[in-house]
Design a protein around this motif. Structure first.
Motif, mmCIF file in Angstrom:
data_model
loop_
_atom_site.group_PDB
_atom_site.id
_atom_site.type_symbol
_atom_site.label_atom_id
_atom_site.label_comp_id
_atom_site.label_asym_id
_atom_site.label_seq_id
_atom_site.Cartn_x
_atom_site.Cartn_y
_atom_site.Cartn_z
ATOM 1 N N MET B 1 0.841 -1.204 0.000
ATOM 2 C CA MET B 1 0.000 0.000 0.000
ATOM 3 C C MET B 1 0.876 1.254 0.000
ATOM 4 N N LYS B 2 0.666 2.098 -0.979
ATOM 5 C CA LYS B 2 1.541 3.272 -1.115
ATOM 6 C C LYS B 2 1.204 4.360 -0.097
ATOM 7 N N GLY B 3 -0.049 4.409 0.302
ATOM 8 C CA GLY B 3 -0.430 5.465 1.231
ATOM 9 C C GLY B 3 -1.938 5.489 1.367
ATOM 10 N N ARG B 4 -2.384 6.296 2.314
ATOM 11 C CA ARG B 4 -3.825 6.337 2.578
ATOM 12 C C ARG B 4 -4.359 7.714 2.191
ATOM 13 N N ASN B 25 -4.036 2.417 -8.494
ATOM 14 C CA ASN B 25 -2.639 2.822 -8.427
ATOM 15 C C ASN B 25 -2.013 2.465 -7.082
ATOM 16 N N GLY B 26 -2.709 1.616 -6.328
ATOM 17 C CA GLY B 26 -2.107 1.068 -5.113
ATOM 18 C C GLY B 26 -2.313 1.874 -3.845
ATOM 19 N N TYR B 27 -3.269 2.778 -3.830
ATOM 20 C CA TYR B 27 -3.524 3.556 -2.619
ATOM 21 C C TYR B 27 -4.730 2.995 -1.869
ATOM 22 N N GLU B 28 -4.700 3.203 -0.560
ATOM 23 C CA GLU B 28 -5.862 2.848 0.247
ATOM 24 C C GLU B 28 -6.755 4.089 0.299
ATOM 25 N N VAL B 29 -8.030 3.900 0.032
ATOM 26 C CA VAL B 29 -8.923 5.059 -0.024
ATOM 27 C C VAL B 29 -9.972 5.007 1.080
ATOM 28 N N PRO B 47 -4.853 10.538 7.363
ATOM 29 C CA PRO B 47 -4.456 10.153 6.002
ATOM 30 C C PRO B 47 -3.145 10.810 5.567
ATOM 31 N N ASP B 48 -2.573 10.287 4.498
ATOM 32 C CA ASP B 48 -1.353 10.894 3.944
ATOM 33 C C ASP B 48 -1.694 12.075 3.047
#
Lengths: 317, 130
Positions: B1-4, B25-29, B47-48
């Motif tokens: 996971m790249k980021g939230r 694109n690999g993000y957590e939403v 979140p990021d």
């Protein structure tokens, strides 16, 4: 499906009818669902800037509601509202219009984009081709909406300009690069000749970009063979940006007409080259606001040269 | 996971669209449908990055951004306004309210991730963004 398409078509037609009616600054036809729920049918609100148009719609009311009813296959409530030019030009009204029109386009452009990226799954060639057409048309519609809102704002004297120092050379290079794929596809030569002394400009960067964009897109649109040359020089405290093409050109007596909104010069042409003819009139009005000028030289069937001058206006230190 | 990433957006389709692109694109939403829920969610999940619609029920995006900027533990989280309020001065208004970036709707799926990741990078570099 057929009916839905038809109803959308009709609504859009109404929208355009109201929008294009002469003397309108920023009218709208808006469709709303009644709060009681979907079964209650549609509510079509027609806003016009001219009392006589409102009266005309009201006189048609029964027949109009009937035909809307038929197309939608559901009861439709049609109401009319007269707004004077002042209210229509209200920045809040324009902002709301801008928002309302862009929201559905966000879905159309967005989902078409992700389908085309193949994020959802592989596409066959036919699907790709058709989706590309959807995307092109949606982008075209977006550009038209922006143009109509711009001309409304300008005519209402509500366009706010910002001033900042930016690099004109980089701005022109960027626009030229944007057009390269299109001109290559059409087999046109695209050249940029920017004089060494061209550098910073203190003006509205976004609007200058819009002017350059409009000039280049007109050149690319009306040129089917040959070349487009963008040049920039300085003269008497002004930058001169010149876009020369070897396109269809304009007859001498029609040059002034080119700057009037919604005038496409030749009906034969407007069939081949669709559009509202708003771009040049927006350029002219923007340049008036920026203290610049625009001029056109053209020879029918040979090409056109559009020259824009913008004061350098170095930021006072 | 790249980021939230927290997406505050009330339009169902727009939310789906943004979420779809980010997740692919690999993000957590994480999602919120109105301004107040957005603030609560931001405090809870840290979140990021926050993608913020401006026209929102209960509390508009400008107010959300201003409120988020008063919270010390969220001060460094980049907020990107994603809005179709594309009128002159809207960008400035969003920045003045505390947003770090501004993406105009309709979003362009071809460059959307680039626009989002630019803000994430600015944060990673410790930059203040623009």
């Amino acid at each position: 499906m057929q009916e839905k398409r038809r109803s959308n078509g009709i609504l859009f037609l109404i929208f355009l009818l109201v929008l294009l009616f002469p003397g309108f600054s920023a009218p709208a036809a808006e469709r709303k669902t009644l709060p009681e729920g979907k079964d209650a049918g549609s509510h079509i609100l027609i806003i016009t800037s001219q009392p006589y148009v409102t009266k005309w719609f009201i006189s048609l009311d029964h027949a109009f509601s009937e035909s809307i009813h038929k197309v939608l296959s559901a009861p439709a409530k049609v109401s009319y509202e007269y707004m004077d030019g002042k209210k229509l030009a209200d920045p809040r009204f324009l902002a709301t219009m801008s928002h309302e029109l862009r929201t559905p386009l966000n879905s159309i452009i967005g989902f078409t984009g992700i389908l085309l990226q193949g994020l959802v799954g592989p596409l066959n060639d036919e699907q790709r081709k058709q989706l590309q057409w959807v995307r092109t048309s949606a982008n075209h519609l977006l550009a038209l909406i922006s143009d109509i809102l711009d001309i409304s704002k300008i005519e209402a004297g509500k366009l706010q300009l910002s001033r900042e120092t930016f690099d004109l050379r980089a701005a022109i290079d960027k626009i030229v690069q944007t057009f390269r794929p299109l001109t290559e596809k059409k087999g046109l030569r695209l050249e940029a000749a920017i004089a060494p002394e061209v550098g910073e400009l203190y003006s509205d960067a976004r609007r200058v970009e819009q002017i350059n964009l409009n000039l280049l897109s007109n050149a690319a649109k009306f040129t089917d063979a040959g070349s487009i040359t963008v040049s920039c020089t300085t003269e008497d405290g002004k930058y001169l940006i010149r876009v020369a093409d070897t396109g269809i050109g304009v007859k001498k007596d029609q040059i002034d007409e080119m700057f009037k909104p919604f005038r496409h010069i030749d009906t034969g042409l407007s069939r081949k080259y669709e559009g509202t003819g708003l771009r040049l009139s927006i350029c002219k009005k923007l340049l008036e606001l920026l203290g610049g000028e625009i001029g056109v030289e053209s020879e029918w069937q040979r090409g056109t040269i559009v020259t824009v001058s913008i004061p350098v206006e170095r930021r006072p230190t | 996971m790249k980021g939230r990433i927290l997406v505050i957006e009330d339009n169902e389709q727009n939310l789906y669209l943004v979420k779809f692109i980010l997740e692919n694109n690999g993000y957590e939403v994480c999602e919120a449908r109105d301004g107040r829920e957005g603030i609560e969610m931001a405090e809870k999940i840290k979140p990021d990055l926050i993608l913020l619609d401006i026209q929102l029920p209960v509390m508009d995006g400008y107010a959300v951004a201003r409120t988020l900027r008063t919270k010390p533990d969220l001060a460094k989280v980049p907020i990107v306004a994603v809005t179709s309020y594309a009128m002159a001065g809207d960008r400035e208004k969003a920045i003045a309210a505390g947003c770090n970036g501004y993406i105009e709707k309709p979003i362009n799926p071809d460059i959307f991730m680039q626009q989002v990741e630019q803000q994430l990078c600015l944060r990673a570099d410790g930059g203040e963004g623009k």
